[in-house]
Design a protein around this motif. Sequence first.
Motif, PDB file in Angstrom:
ATOM      1  N   PHE A  44       2.371 -40.714-139.592  1.00 25.98           N
ATOM      2  CA  PHE A  44       3.206 -41.843-140.022  1.00 25.98           C
ATOM      3  C   PHE A  44       2.484 -42.678-141.069  1.00 25.98           C
ATOM      4  N   PHE A  67      10.119 -46.881-137.226  1.00 28.00           N
ATOM      5  CA  PHE A  67       9.868 -47.612-135.983  1.00 28.00           C
ATOM      6  C   PHE A  67       8.831 -48.696-136.224  1.00 28.00           C
ATOM      7  N   LYS A  68       8.731 -49.586-135.266  1.00 24.76           N
ATOM      8  CA  LYS A  68       7.707 -50.621-135.357  1.00 24.76           C
ATOM      9  C   LYS A  68       6.668 -50.368-134.290  1.00 24.76           C
ATOM     10  N   ASP A  69       5.409 -50.675-134.601  1.00 31.65           N
ATOM     11  CA  ASP A  69       4.430 -50.570-133.524  1.00 31.65           C
ATOM     12  C   ASP A  69       4.473 -51.863-132.717  1.00 31.65           C
ATOM     13  N   LYS A  70       3.639 -51.944-131.681  1.00 33.98           N
ATOM     14  CA  LYS A  70       3.763 -53.069-130.750  1.00 33.98           C
ATOM     15  C   LYS A  70       3.366 -54.406-131.368  1.00 33.98           C
TER      16      LYS A  70
ATOM     17  N   LYS B  61       5.203 -46.635-121.821  1.00 31.59           N
ATOM     18  CA  LYS B  61       5.628 -47.229-123.100  1.00 31.59           C
ATOM     19  C   LYS B  61       4.521 -48.043-123.750  1.00 31.59           C
ATOM     20  N   GLU B  62       3.733 -48.693-122.928  1.00 37.05           N
ATOM     21  CA  GLU B  62       2.674 -49.554-123.463  1.00 37.05           C
ATOM     22  C   GLU B  62       1.585 -48.749-124.156  1.00 37.05           C
ATOM     23  N   GLU B  63       1.487 -47.482-123.804  1.00 37.09           N
ATOM     24  CA  GLU B  63       0.351 -46.689-124.271  1.00 37.09           C
ATOM     25  C   GLU B  63       0.707 -45.686-125.347  1.00 37.09           C
ATOM     26  N   ILE B  64       1.998 -45.609-125.680  1.00 36.20           N
ATOM     27  CA  ILE B  64       2.416 -44.577-126.645  1.00 36.20           C
ATOM     28  C   ILE B  64       3.200 -45.201-127.798  1.00 36.20           C
ATOM     29  N   TYR B  65       3.466 -44.389-128.811  1.00 37.40           N
ATOM     30  CA  TYR B  65       4.413 -44.788-129.852  1.00 37.40           C
ATOM     31  C   TYR B  65       5.804 -44.410-129.368  1.00 37.40           C
ATOM     32  N   TYR B  66       6.521 -45.416-128.965  1.00 30.65           N
ATOM     33  CA  TYR B  66       7.859 -45.220-128.416  1.00 30.65           C
ATOM     34  C   TYR B  66       8.872 -45.673-129.458  1.00 30.65           C
ATOM     35  N   TRP B 108      -1.030 -38.917-130.346  1.00 28.16           N
ATOM     36  CA  TRP B 108      -0.984 -40.326-130.699  1.00 28.16           C
ATOM     37  C   TRP B 108      -0.996 -41.210-129.466  1.00 28.16           C
ATOM     38  N   TYR B 110      -1.241 -45.476-128.343  1.00 31.41           N
ATOM     39  CA  TYR B 110      -1.310 -46.847-128.821  1.00 31.41           C
ATOM     40  C   TYR B 110      -2.468 -47.551-128.131  1.00 31.41           C
ATOM     41  N   ARG B 119      -5.793 -44.158-133.081  1.00 33.79           N
ATOM     42  CA  ARG B 119      -4.417 -44.060-132.580  1.00 33.79           C
ATOM     43  C   ARG B 119      -3.809 -42.704-132.896  1.00 33.79           C
TER      44      ARG B 119
END
Lengths: 414, 414
Positions: A44, A67-70, B61-66, B108, B110, B119
């Motif tokens: 990406f 998409f957006k990252d956190k 979800k907190e740990e990946i590119y979702y 990947w 996060y 990442r």
Amino acid sequence: MSYQTPKGTKDLIGEEGEKFQKAIDVVRSVFEKYGFEPWFTPAFETFELLSAKGGLGEAVKEEIYYFKDKAGRELGLRFDQTMPLARIAVSKPEIPKPIRRYAIAPVWRYDNPQAMRWREFWQADVDIIGSSSTLADAECVAAAVEALEKLGFQDFLLRVNNRKTLDDIFAFIPEGKRKQAFRAIDKLDKIGSRGVKAELDKLGLDSEKILSLVSLSGEEAFEAVKGRRGEAEISSFFDYAKEYGFFNKLKLDLSLVRGLEYYTGLVFEIEAGKGVSFGGGGRYDDLIKTLGGQDLPATGISLGLSRIFEELKSREPATPRSKVFVAYVDEGLVKEAIRVVKRLREAGLRAEISVSGKKLSSQLEYADKLDMPFVVLVGEEELKEGKYKLKSMRERKEEVLSLGEIIERVKADA
Amino acid sequence: MSYQTPKGTKDLIGEEGEKFQKAIDVVRSVFEKYGFEPWFTPAFETFELLSAKGGLGEAVKEEIYYFKDKAGRELGLRFDQTMPLARIAVSKPEIPKPIRRYAIAPVWRYDNPQAMRWREFWQADVDIIGSSSTLADAECVAAAVEALEKLGFQDFLLRVNNRKTLDDIFAFIPEGKRKQAFRAIDKLDKIGSRGVKAELDKLGLDSEKILSLVSLSGEEAFEAVKGRRGEAEISSFFDYAKEYGFFNKLKLDLSLVRGLEYYTGLVFEIEAGKGVSFGGGGRYDDLIKTLGGQDLPATGISLGLSRIFEELKSREPATPRSKVFVAYVDEGLVKEAIRVVKRLREAGLRAEISVSGKKLSSQLEYADKLDMPFVVLVGEEELKEGKYKLKSMRERKEEVLSLGEIIERVKADA
């Protein structure tokens, strides 16, 4: 529960995986022979970069995985391999020019999946950055052509055009309508000349004249470009092609009008049959400057490897996963079997040891199912003499041999 | 405007790209020799699949590119290569077992980027699905060990433990607290035994007993596992290792407690120095069944290729982009130069033709800057006799030779 690949994507596994890896290797070895070096970039990129191509801006969101990252950063999966390359050319001006890089990797587009069109697909790209010479175009095309030939393709056509020549020849179309006119011409394959004529008429353009120009071929096409801008590039490209040996594949084709917001000189398209494109490319001298970099001329070509592979895989013969399968009569012989598989691998053979824990007949069935040409059978009796049974699965033949003899025998098998 | 790679990602270009590709090739050739076959899966998977690992659910979800696609489908970039493999094992029960597959590709996470932690990073995995034999574990580990050795690493340690043995030995810890206890033990490297002791004390556990058990090594560790569940797997694994030749790298280590929600038998970690992991793996017999598939035993190991490459790249000598650079005195000789570079490539040499359009001295400077060992100089004079100048850039030597002689000379250069 049942799980699938996401829409528009697919797995390449088993025999298909092997064949795909082989195709990658063939293409790579050609690219490397031409002095292109492998560059790896992230899957990406920032949306800022992706949206800068061809002035697409926000509209590109519709065509990509955005998409957006956190932390709220705007990102997107790369939709080609040229933008990442351009990013590096912009941000690392210290890299010696000309750059020759290749990249064989997946890209992602939020397209409507259909036959030969996926949302994840592989591209094999070569590009040269920092040379305005037509020789650079010819080098990229020569590498792509040789890669296709080494994959076993002969009957493909290389359509050639030049953005500058096109603009010159079609200067009679008012500039405000030229883009739409080219978009209509681009549909020739899909809607035929009658359909294109209707669209050009609707634009109030001289459809007869336009259609007769874009349908010129051979000598007539060369006549039409004579004295036009870009003519010298076209003729030296055709000249170089004679030396490289792909002249007979070329077609000067004024109906090749793809990607004109982006290309600045020679453009190419590899056609492997009516409406089947194996890839394309061309010169994009403005991209890096537009992105804020140096004024660096650039050219490249991209092979649609996933599509090429679809054409290829039915032709390619299947190869067995392993050349030799090491089976054993009972668990007490496992260590001896490990010694054997180790020696075979040391000899450079692709060899596999049975790990199923099943009885001998099942082990042999498995080797047969996976089409492995040889089985070495570790048995008590032969071991007493330091020998093993070698079963040739194709010839249904058995011999009792030393390990050295086995290695020799298997290596002799083409 | 300036463009960067997204946070936590990086490019591998130029010399680094070459070296990385070489490292991939080394690992691949070992994996293939062991009969593992390359499988390619999409970069993203359904969130349904990704969230099923180790019962993580929404928390993943907190740990990946979702992200969601434009039709609202929930997707995520893969965080490992095991879940895609498990998906295929679940959905394609017809594939003959045991499956041996390898995958060398990016994943990947996060994560918080820091030294040696990105990442986007590459993993090189081998797995065997459908065998419960310890020999399958040994095959995977042997392949990983040989890959590291072929990359040039000697001094690494293979920590070995067994989930079943661990559960048996630590049965005295109440089940409700075992997970937390293991999590504390896992921090031994980071916070030291005093820190771990404090955490165990806080849990109200017998910290002395626990710490003395996990710190056992050598014969004492083997004493501790005697009679415990999983002992037979440990001992046959160590036995097999003798045959494969990696016995001297093994350490039975009861403090290896990582991934226990997931592993079911033998577990491995490759340690390349204090706190530096080159990868790990183990047996995960429950995963495929948990996902709704058949009851298929499975084992595998994953090399952290990006991290390994960081250790590697400073050692690996740089290789020039091309072996031969074809330069020419003036533009009139371009076609002759194309003929030369074509012949060199046909001879299997990595050869590059000057496309800079610059004068000879600049062409030579460029070849020097890119460290290319040989330059073939196409000049009017030598051409009259069908010859070319070969410049050896290292020895600063020039000879006038035929093309055949040049090819011979360059090929003789190691």
